[in-house]
Write an enzyme that holds these catalytic residues in place. Sequence first.
Site, PDB file in Angstrom:
ATOM      1  N   LYS A 192       6.051 -24.904 -28.392  1.00  9.51           N
ATOM      2  CA  LYS A 192       7.346 -25.387 -28.894  1.00  9.51           C
ATOM      3  C   LYS A 192       7.908 -26.568 -28.132  1.00  9.51           C
ATOM      4  O   LYS A 192       7.794 -26.642 -26.916  1.00  9.51           O
ATOM      5  CB  LYS A 192       8.365 -24.252 -28.770  1.00  9.51           C
ATOM      6  CG  LYS A 192       8.062 -23.075 -29.653  1.00  9.51           C
ATOM      7  CD  LYS A 192       9.224 -22.139 -29.538  1.00  9.51           C
ATOM      8  CE  LYS A 192       9.002 -20.844 -30.272  1.00  9.51           C
ATOM      9  NZ  LYS A 192       9.962 -19.847 -29.783  1.00  9.51           N
ATOM     10  N   GLY A 248       1.457 -21.845 -16.088  1.00 13.45           N
ATOM     11  CA  GLY A 248       1.265 -21.198 -17.376  1.00 13.45           C
ATOM     12  C   GLY A 248      -0.111 -21.418 -17.969  1.00 13.45           C
ATOM     13  O   GLY A 248      -1.129 -21.269 -17.290  1.00 13.45           O
ATOM     14  N   GLY A 261       7.802 -21.991 -15.473  1.00 15.86           N
ATOM     15  CA  GLY A 261       9.230 -22.241 -15.704  1.00 15.86           C
ATOM     16  C   GLY A 261       9.899 -22.906 -14.516  1.00 15.86           C
ATOM     17  O   GLY A 261      10.709 -23.826 -14.678  1.00 15.86           O
TER      18      GLY A 261
END
Length: 399
Positions: free
Chosen positions: A198, A354, A377
């Site tokens: 996204k 990630g 993050g």
Amino acid sequence: MRTIDDYNFSGKRALVRVDFNVPLDENHQITDDTRIRAAVPTIKKILADGGAVILMSHLGRPKGGPEEKYSLKHLVERLSSEFGTTVKFASDCVGPEAESLAADLKPGDILLLENLRFHKAEEKGDPEFAQQLSKLGDVYVNDAFGTAHREHASTAVVARYFPNDKVTGYVMQAELDNARRVLDNVERPYTAIMGGAKISDKILIIERLMDKVDNLIIGGGMSYTFVKADGGQIGSSLVENDKVELAARLIAMAREKGVQLMIPVDSIVADQFSNDANVDTSLSHHIKDNWMGLDIGPNAREQYAEVIRNSKTILWNGPMGVFEMSNFAVGTEAIAEAVVDATRRGAYSLIGGGDSAAAVNQLGYADRVSYVSTGGGALLEYMEGKTLPGVAAIERNDY
Ligand code: AMP
């Protein structure tokens, strides 16, 4: 900020927040020990000084109470063999058992505490819970970069109880140093590669990078929101309809700032979200109805690889396609190879946490890039210019 090298741990019990959130299989065997290996130098330094170590971490996402599959006891054997000593284990991270085990520690001993997130108070940043944790040690070491963007009891609040005895560990230090290398005084050309599902997760960083990079390569599911914004037909590819306008704005912004924003010219498309789907290659702007783009196509691969190979600084976050499925992993692999190639020729390359870190590790390329960040993050937030509570808690005197 005080670092671990500024501190002599002789005779001290160090309460160390590590990131031992490692993947375990159904038999509770560790399937990837990268995070454990990363924490070894910090633990060794404390032991070499003549200190004792109390390790605390979270593991997985328990619902606020004990759960066998998220118990940190599954790590005791691995840690014991790493350090050649029997690592002690406290079946609750706070309370009488943990306190008495901590009090009995001798120099050279290691105690592992049970999962912090078995207490809801951890994620709430509860000061009382943090104070209970603080009773276990004489000095606090934060070496968990992956959770530094969270103001949890063990990552930030606990630092209050160690006003003069709090330091960052080697992992934290290395993560911050490497993140700074792609933020300031970079060697050019500087290329950022952004992928993943996204745009919404990555808007702020993309905006910030616009002021810094020469090339901004887009891949993964987020590509199709850009293609749509650019007037393309994307079939049933992943799209964030409420972000199409934003994508158009980013395209315009890149033009204004002279940044080369690259959207995949072609895609590997499939007729369903499955590795067994029928597969074809299509221009990204002309994907047929009911087909979806699941990877960058051969021309995009080549264009991207060329730009990457000619770069001197590279930041990569997020896969180029659904790399978990072998038929859609080719784009991510090609990009990884180009990053390795550029690094070999002297470029600095940072792989941001990630899935891109997982891809690089899976391909066995971790040693052939400059640095693989352990924090997804946290790295993104740091790069967005946000203050990380875990870092601020060590830096500030008034916390
Ligand atoms: P993120 O967590 O945002 O970095 O996204 C990673 C996830 O994006 C991975 O699980 C990929 O499978 C997924 N992904 C990458 N490309 C696509 C795509 N074209 N369509 C759907 N999902 C994708």
